[in-house]
Scaffold this motif. Structure first.
Motif, PDB file in Angstrom:
ATOM      1  N   GLY A 164     -16.343  28.015  30.997  1.00  0.00           N
ATOM      2  CA  GLY A 164     -15.101  28.757  30.827  1.00  0.00           C
ATOM      3  C   GLY A 164     -15.298  30.167  30.309  1.00  0.00           C
ATOM      4  N   HIS A 165     -16.343  30.381  29.538  1.00  0.00           N
ATOM      5  CA  HIS A 165     -16.578  31.683  28.905  1.00  0.00           C
ATOM      6  C   HIS A 165     -16.730  32.798  29.938  1.00  0.00           C
ATOM      7  N   GLY A 166     -17.561  32.589  30.941  1.00  0.00           N
ATOM      8  CA  GLY A 166     -17.783  33.612  31.959  1.00  0.00           C
ATOM      9  C   GLY A 166     -16.539  33.916  32.774  1.00  0.00           C
ATOM     10  N   THR A 167     -15.746  32.887  33.052  1.00  0.00           N
ATOM     11  CA  THR A 167     -14.504  33.075  33.793  1.00  0.00           C
ATOM     12  C   THR A 167     -13.509  33.900  32.979  1.00  0.00           C
ATOM     13  N   HIS A 168     -13.449  33.636  31.690  1.00  0.00           N
ATOM     14  CA  HIS A 168     -12.548  34.387  30.797  1.00  0.00           C
ATOM     15  C   HIS A 168     -12.954  35.865  30.746  1.00  0.00           C
ATOM     16  N   VAL A 169     -14.243  36.116  30.590  1.00  0.00           N
ATOM     17  CA  VAL A 169     -14.760  37.493  30.565  1.00  0.00           C
ATOM     18  C   VAL A 169     -14.448  38.202  31.882  1.00  0.00           C
ATOM     19  N   ALA A 170     -14.697  37.512  33.001  1.00  0.00           N
ATOM     20  CA  ALA A 170     -14.461  38.106  34.322  1.00  0.00           C
ATOM     21  C   ALA A 170     -13.002  38.478  34.519  1.00  0.00           C
TER      22      ALA A 170
END
Length: 377
Positions: A164-170
């Motif tokens: 989820g972290h990378g999706t949130h950043v993106a």
């Protein structure tokens, strides 16, 4: 005739104690502009296994036996740096609720002046690599802007995000401006998912270095590094230096330990832009690590962005602050393609808005501002 190796090959028959049976992953950088062939020959003859060459960084990663062989390679005439691999962990200080899907503009997007910059630029044509847990590229707020990527951990699999972290950043960098969910700072940017962290939010330093090599090979303009650690890694520093020399702007998180004086790596390296976090009241977030290496501040507290399963979530952390700066950098570069990485960094800093009664240790040049930056060059 093949020249003899500079060092005697490792002989597995000469294992005299259990420690010699163990192997450890190591990162080895060849000296700049030195061809790797002799070093490769000696590594092969020394029975180094799982050997991988990183072309753009002129570096090797491989399994070394736990004996004196690695120390011998420290004195190899072609070797610049060699060190053990380490673990890196993403830390999220606050994870909020999943929020509704109705269209909204998060407060951070407004605070950095993104809307006022969209008349001039929306990030089109700028290639941004997100070194993280991957991206949920089927998310309706992201799929139009996802242009590719790689799974560093397992190249045979897609770089899909199960954390989820990378999706949130993106999403903060480049969520599409539509009738659904949120809007990113640069809603027409080209996003690339570079998955170096697994679903638990952990990574090997060697995989992060591979991700940087991939970023150079695939001509990323900007790399978002929403992670950090305390180890002063010389090989990682060399990877960062060589990426900067290749024309990649790297933006990194100051850290989430809330301490003063020493920010985390890679943000501590001079070749990156180090970002701290502010809240809606223009205060430095309590969790934000600060120090003299901080370059900029950006919104990082209670940030709503994209999340796997076509949803949205509120997170806090300097990771979120980095994404805002990356998005603003994409807006500037899309309009002023001639800018070098050094010039782009200077525009980001010179156009920032300083917060009153807050030291430069905490905010660097100030809070990043797209509306001012887009008219600066």
């Amino acid at each position: 005739m093949t020249p003899p190796p500079l060092f005697p090959p490792f002989d597995p028959r000469k294992r005299n104690h259990p420690g010699q049976r163990e192997y450890i992953n190591k990162i080895l950088f060849v000296k700049p502009k030195v061809p790797p062939f002799r070093c490769y020959h000696d590594l092969i003859n020394s029975k180094i296994t799982n050997l991988k060459y990183l072309k753009k960084l002129n570096a090797f990663i491989g399994l070394f036996p736990k004996n004196s062989l690695a120390e011998q390679f420290r004195h190899h005439p072609d070797v610049f740096q060699i060190e053990d691999d380490i673990d890196v962990q993403i830390f999220i200080p606050f994870k909020g609720k999943i929020v509704p899907k109705t269209q909204m503009i998060p407060w951070g997007i407004e605070r950095v002046g993104a809307q006022k910059a969209w008349y001039y630029s929306q990030g089109k044509g700028v290639r941004v690599g997100v070194i993280d847990t991957g991206i949920a590229f089927d998310h309706p707020d992201l799929e139009r802007n996802i242009k590719g990527g790689v799974n560093i951990i397992n190249p045979l699999l897609s770089p899909y995000d199960y954390n989820g972290h990378g999706t949130h950043v993106a999403g903060t960098i480049g969520a599409v401006n539509n009738e659904y969910g949120v809007v990113g700072v640069a809603p027409k940017v080209d996003l690339f998912a570079i998955k170096a962290f697994n679903k638990d939010g952990t990574a090997k330093l060697s995989d992060i270095i591979k991700a940087i090599d991939w970023s150079i090979e695939n001509e990323m303009d900007i790399v978002n590094m929403s992670f950090g650690f305390n180890e002063p890694s010389p090989t990682f520093r060399e990877a960062i230096i060589r990426a900067q020399q290749a024309g990649v702007l790297m933006i990194a998180a100051s850290g989430n330990k809330g301490t003063r004086g020493r920010i985390e790596y890679p943000a501590q390296f001079d070749e990156t832009i180090a970002v701290s976090s502010i809240n809606e009241k223009n205060q430095i977030s309590n969790f934000s690590t600060i120090g003299p290496q901080v370059d900029l501040a950006a919104p990082g507290e209670k940030i709503i962005s994209t999340w796997p399963n076509n949803s949205f979530r509120e997170l806090s952390g300097t990771s979120m602050a980095v994404a805002h700066v990356t998005g603003v950098a994409a807006l500037i570069l899309s309009r002023y393609r001639q800018l070098s990485t050094y010039e782009l960094a200077e525009v980001l800093k010179s156009s920032a808005i300083r917060l009153k009664n807050i030291s430069s240790f905490a905010q660097g040049a100030g809070v990043v501002n797209a509306a001012i930056a887009i008219r600066s060059p």
